[in-house]
Design an enzyme around this catalytic site. Sequence first.
Site, short mmCIF file in Angstrom:
data_model
loop_
_atom_site.label_atom_id
_atom_site.label_comp_id
_atom_site.label_asym_id
_atom_site.label_seq_id
_atom_site.Cartn_x
_atom_site.Cartn_y
_atom_site.Cartn_z
N TYR A 56 -6.91 -32.56 -7.71
CA TYR A 56 -7.44 -32.12 -9.00
C TYR A 56 -8.94 -31.93 -8.93
O TYR A 56 -9.61 -32.47 -8.05
CB TYR A 56 -7.01 -33.04 -10.14
CG TYR A 56 -7.80 -34.32 -10.33
CD1 TYR A 56 -7.86 -35.30 -9.35
CD2 TYR A 56 -8.45 -34.57 -11.54
CE1 TYR A 56 -8.54 -36.49 -9.56
CE2 TYR A 56 -9.13 -35.75 -11.75
CZ TYR A 56 -9.18 -36.71 -10.76
OH TYR A 56 -9.85 -37.88 -10.96
N ASP A 104 -8.09 -45.43 -17.21
CA ASP A 104 -7.32 -46.07 -16.14
C ASP A 104 -7.97 -47.40 -15.74
O ASP A 104 -7.28 -48.38 -15.46
CB ASP A 104 -7.25 -45.17 -14.91
CG ASP A 104 -6.83 -43.75 -15.28
OD1 ASP A 104 -6.12 -43.58 -16.28
OD2 ASP A 104 -7.24 -42.81 -14.58
N ARG A 164 -1.03 -35.05 -20.79
CA ARG A 164 -1.67 -33.92 -20.10
C ARG A 164 -0.89 -32.66 -20.44
O ARG A 164 0.14 -32.38 -19.83
CB ARG A 164 -1.69 -34.13 -18.59
CG ARG A 164 -2.50 -35.31 -18.12
CD ARG A 164 -4.02 -35.07 -18.26
NE ARG A 164 -4.78 -36.19 -17.72
CZ ARG A 164 -5.15 -37.27 -18.40
NH1 ARG A 164 -4.84 -37.39 -19.69
NH2 ARG A 164 -5.85 -38.23 -17.82
O1 LIG Z 1 -5.11 -36.06 -14.92
C1 LIG Z 1 -4.44 -36.53 -14.02
O2 LIG Z 1 -3.30 -36.16 -13.79
C2 LIG Z 1 -4.95 -37.58 -13.17
O3 LIG Z 1 -4.23 -38.50 -12.89
C3 LIG Z 1 -6.32 -37.45 -12.64
C4 LIG Z 1 -7.32 -38.46 -13.06
O4 LIG Z 1 -7.65 -39.35 -12.01
C5 LIG Z 1 -7.03 -39.17 -14.28
O5 LIG Z 1 -6.54 -38.31 -15.25
C6 LIG Z 1 -8.22 -39.82 -14.84
O6 LIG Z 1 -7.74 -40.47 -15.94
#
Ligand SMILES: O=C(O)C(=O)C[C@H](O)[C@H](O)CO
Length: 313
Positions: free
Chosen positions: A90, A256, A167
């Site tokens: 990412y 996290d 997400r």
């Molecule tokens: O957004 C994501 O899918 C992730 O796991 C990446 C990042 O490390 C995370 O979002 C940070 O919270």
Amino acid sequence: MTHSQIDLLCLGEPLGEFNATRAESGAFQFGQGGDTSNCAVAAARQGLSVGYVGALGDDMAGRSVRALWRREGVDDSHVATHPSAPTGLYFVDHGPSGHVFSYLRAGSAASLYGPGDLPLGLIGAARIVQASGISQAISASACDAVFTAFETARAAGVLTAYDTNLRLKLWPLARARAIIHAACAMADIVLPGLDDATQLTGLSEPDAIVDVYLGLGARVVALTLGHEGSLVATPVRRERFRPIKVDAIDATGAGDCYDGAFLAEYLRTGDAFAAGAYANVAAALSTQGYGAVAPVPRRADVEARMAAEARGI
Ligand SMILES: O=C(O)C(=O)C[C@H](O)[C@H](O)CO
């Protein structure tokens, strides 16, 4: 490395991270991310015995994640290396309203993981199993793996913890809501962020939001409120934690870090409010540098800042 006892087992997708720390030059700082991996590292930095469950690709990003875990003392002995599917990646961009993520993760090793891959004995012997909305968004098999892991944990009397981590680049809201709330109904500890929870519940008032998650059956809800601190609730008590002042640079992974610090302190003290006070400080400290992992504080840093706050410094 192998621990005789793994207290916290995290399940999901680790990622290679490209962070645009100096966007104007086109340079990226490489690191590691993935919400549940970040949680695992944060908990290990607070002194907890932690393991990870999932899969990596046989590539540079996968090797760097494994090297990170080994440096941090996160047990990786139940993380498979897939012979052909890659480790997900990412990118973190920094805009006027904070960080923006984009992904290269479709078909990743972690997304091919399924219920049949789970180490059920290890899950049944842990003290807490943690997963997230992202762990379930990446594929149907990964989604089912979380449900099976939670069923196994509950049957064995192991606590379950779930971060909603919504997400919408990974799945549509209606499906996300149905799955996330089904998982929350299997979780003892629910760890939502205010933005996620507002989209998932249609509510914006923190007390009303925690009522929804307590209503789903959680025994602890720890709601992070961004710049407003956090709110921890049980069915019989709730407490708001005010934000501490920091020079924030990058909030990637702060939620996290909150999870890892909360779960570590909850297991150490058995007290959700002590855990809330601790995680509130740890998460704020983690925003003082770039990346999801590098700036995550250790127990000594968190305790020093908590002591300074108590003295009014
Ligand atoms: O957004 C994501 O899918 C992730 O796991 C990446 C990042 O490390 C995370 O979002 C940070 O919270």
